[in-house]
Design an enzyme around this catalytic site. Sequence first.
Site, mmCIF file in Angstrom:
data_model
loop_
_atom_site.group_PDB
_atom_site.id
_atom_site.type_symbol
_atom_site.label_atom_id
_atom_site.label_comp_id
_atom_site.label_asym_id
_atom_site.label_seq_id
_atom_site.Cartn_x
_atom_site.Cartn_y
_atom_site.Cartn_z
ATOM 1 N N ASN A 26 -5.705 0.854 2.107
ATOM 2 C CA ASN A 26 -4.551 -0.060 2.120
ATOM 3 C C ASN A 26 -4.959 -1.531 2.041
ATOM 4 O O ASN A 26 -4.169 -2.367 1.605
ATOM 5 C CB ASN A 26 -3.705 0.157 3.373
ATOM 6 C CG ASN A 26 -4.508 0.003 4.648
ATOM 7 O OD1 ASN A 26 -5.408 0.806 4.903
ATOM 8 N ND2 ASN A 26 -4.219 -1.008 5.435
ATOM 9 N N CYS A 60 0.805 -1.220 0.000
ATOM 10 C CA CYS A 60 0.000 0.000 0.000
ATOM 11 C C CYS A 60 0.839 1.271 0.000
ATOM 12 O O CYS A 60 0.545 2.218 -0.742
ATOM 13 C CB CYS A 60 -0.941 -0.026 1.185
ATOM 14 S SG CYS A 60 -0.165 -0.479 2.752
#
Lengths: 270, 270, 270, 270
Positions: free
Chosen positions: B237, B69
């Site tokens: 994320n 992420c």
Amino acid sequence: MDYVKSFLETDARIIDLSADFRFRSANEYAKWYGTEHKYPELLERAVYGLPELHKEAIKKAKLVACPGCLPTSAILPLAPLVTNKLIDLEHIVIDSKIGSSAGGHKADLSTHHPERAGAVRSYKPTGHRHIGEIEQELGILTNEKVKVAFSPHAIELIRGIMTTIHTYLKKEIKEVDVWKIYRSFYANCPFIRYVKEKEGIHRYPEPKNVAGTNFCDIGFELDSNIPRLVVMSAIDNLVKGSGGQAIQCMNLMFNLDEKMGLWVPSLHPA
Amino acid sequence: MDYVKSFLETDARIIDLSADFRFRSANEYAKWYGTEHKYPELLERAVYGLPELHKEAIKKAKLVACPGCLPTSAILPLAPLVTNKLIDLEHIVIDSKIGSSAGGHKADLSTHHPERAGAVRSYKPTGHRHIGEIEQELGILTNEKVKVAFSPHAIELIRGIMTTIHTYLKKEIKEVDVWKIYRSFYANCPFIRYVKEKEGIHRYPEPKNVAGTNFCDIGFELDSNIPRLVVMSAIDNLVKGSGGQAIQCMNLMFNLDEKMGLWVPSLHPA
Amino acid sequence: MDYVKSFLETDARIIDLSADFRFRSANEYAKWYGTEHKYPELLERAVYGLPELHKEAIKKAKLVACPGCLPTSAILPLAPLVTNKLIDLEHIVIDSKIGSSAGGHKADLSTHHPERAGAVRSYKPTGHRHIGEIEQELGILTNEKVKVAFSPHAIELIRGIMTTIHTYLKKEIKEVDVWKIYRSFYANCPFIRYVKEKEGIHRYPEPKNVAGTNFCDIGFELDSNIPRLVVMSAIDNLVKGSGGQAIQCMNLMFNLDEKMGLWVPSLHPA
Amino acid sequence: MDYVKSFLETDARIIDLSADFRFRSANEYAKWYGTEHKYPELLERAVYGLPELHKEAIKKAKLVACPGCLPTSAILPLAPLVTNKLIDLEHIVIDSKIGSSAGGHKADLSTHHPERAGAVRSYKPTGHRHIGEIEQELGILTNEKVKVAFSPHAIELIRGIMTTIHTYLKKEIKEVDVWKIYRSFYANCPFIRYVKEKEGIHRYPEPKNVAGTNFCDIGFELDSNIPRLVVMSAIDNLVKGSGGQAIQCMNLMFNLDEKMGLWVPSLHPA
């Protein structure tokens, strides 16, 4: 502004929490506030009310103009570095993370809980008016023009600011010498603390750990990948902003213990 | 690493979510992961699994190494700028704000609620191992050495990353031309969205508004005080990290609709 | 009220999200809303828009008055118990925990983030106007007078209500028979789910797990210390309140799939 | 348990924060803790360490067994009501809302931030072991058998408990007389405060307003729909639980000012 002018004609000593007398230059005031200053001739009579930088001047001042929370969180960690000519003045990046109480008491959509809770919001990535004060104070310390990049972010938090400052070093420096520079610069400043641990979860300054207090916690880390020094600060914006500053300045102006009324511990966990 | 080696000998097409095959250079791998790569000769067979940059290569790839992420949130907003030689490559500052789920499923003191809730915590201000990937991918795009300053911060949030990137412009540019650069670069990328409004409280990318989705929202602002361009991104994320990337890459590798399984709306308020 | 009256004279079928036509009795309306109903003769034409209780009537209704989130979260877990004469109707305690979005879009001090964040606030421990609806609907099911104790609490949450209902049993009952009563009562209700696990951290209904959905999760536990049955429900107030109810009712009224537009999964973690 | 036994043979005065000596009856201990008490003969030598109920006995006690946060938040608001025979002892419903720090320092999945943040979680709706203490202490005050319904809920909060207690009145009572009962009962108790306002957003006790302090804030409201009295309390579980209680008891045992070390203000907003 008008009040301050009228009070200056009395015997009163004045602590101003507004932004009216924070600037030394009427031009800078006009640039950042979008309006002409009505009494430019009075600006030179004011002292910028950050006790860690102007303690002696504050003691004798007739008019003290206290800075707010964001400039405080940026100027304090930077002051020793620019004074010591340690960092590149052209590339100072100040990235602040700030709680909701900094927006004041007035409720609007931006502070409405369903919108504000869980936010990570850039609300003024460029052009924030507090840039002017930061550049002024750092410029005075270093006798050079300073231009800073400053971007604050609203995050999920009620009280507190954490400011991360990314600086580029002019020359290599050892960690021990960074320590020396800070300790020497803030030798007589009871509200400056250092947070820099090798392990554990509280290795750097964090707003939770200063909530309710007048402390400004400072930490730093050198970067071995590029010649960079990251400095960090944490304050409680409702204390070590203009409010706590005003009390601390008053203590100095009236020859009281600088810490009076401000020496409280913080909670953990908070 | 061993699994990937053995799978490479079969007919399987491989999507690797580990960090083992993200680097083109075994030296860089060793520098950031502190250990030698066991199969340096296999690195050239892997494609970096960021579909917005390597779509055609991914379609044909035998081995795709999906980024996580944090690099995703940094590389995507920067790629058009470095490709177009717009910014100073020596002074790129990446300041990320990240939720607790990025730390994974394992409970420890750093994710213990009384400690983690309300945190604004710098946990790796320098030396974060994802710097290597970011420098690699940007370097490939611009054919020059790129060095980035990268500092992530844990904040009060479960899902989401907001990354603020402070760049210095090589030459002046108009806002309309920044728009053109982004729109052209990501012309065929369904998961790139732009958030840049003149008013309201959602003027820039925000993690809340991408929670549960595979979108990467991008916004920017020019600074009139110094020649700076601030670019911002927001992702979830848990989706647009290695997980969502793996699905998106699989769709491309098997000639499916790139958006399949990933085209979900987000909630508001969240 | 006036709109509904005028619409009733047309061919339109009406779904009303206000509180004007939820009551069967004009006296009860006056008691809880402090003003006389202007069209008491129209009350009998309205169907209370809770599909799980009035599905067949809603299908044919000219006017449906959808309940809001709090009564929904209280009536659904209680309906099977009162219908089956299982519990003491004199001692029903409904304790709700509710997120900030239930207060609507208007910002005021009570939703101002510095005041609302981290709150655990009883704002109407007695006399809440939704008591009237709850008593009406339960009374219809059991053909007896029902009086409930109802106290909602604002807690730190954006979306969601968790309602804990403390009931006293008229006679002993086994867990398996409580299961049977619920499963039988809601046999054809796609949005009712049960959450009751022996271990793990998600043993009972929780708002996080229904966020963004139209589900009403129900759980329960028998008390061996006193003859008590605790029943719990979790809903997302922004869906399974009047909004989601309106869509579900519309689907029924127009012979569409009851789940149309409402069959979305939830996120975890959220 | 063994330590306490050995300390009892010395001159030491003992403040025990465990649950070992809170019960007067070995049977009750065995019932709630699932194991036999090793020294039932010592139980009568212990005083239950809630200073608001047992101040004189604590002053002279050899062994004080301090209660934890949940029983404290339930017993204190109920004690004046049961002592004055005001409420139906068969239908006392205690619904508590509690922060994450009550779970202690040990990190596990239930306190892992991505799971715990935003939770509204019923974890022990029936059978919580603290029921025994609550029933014991209320029974002593009223000389009758008391059985309580007690259900705690984990909510998004670090420090603090809010307990809502739903009681049914034996006979009608006026608000002014409820006030008299409380003020008289806690006449000499510096840590009991009352929160009951007609307007504003802080009309009843709230954990935020006692964070960091030893106060137990109490509020109440009469119900005009049914003969019910809702009483509410708020404490900081990390202070006015066993820890703060221990300090307060020590102050009493050693003839110190009861408030010593505990007389701190709270923050607002927090």
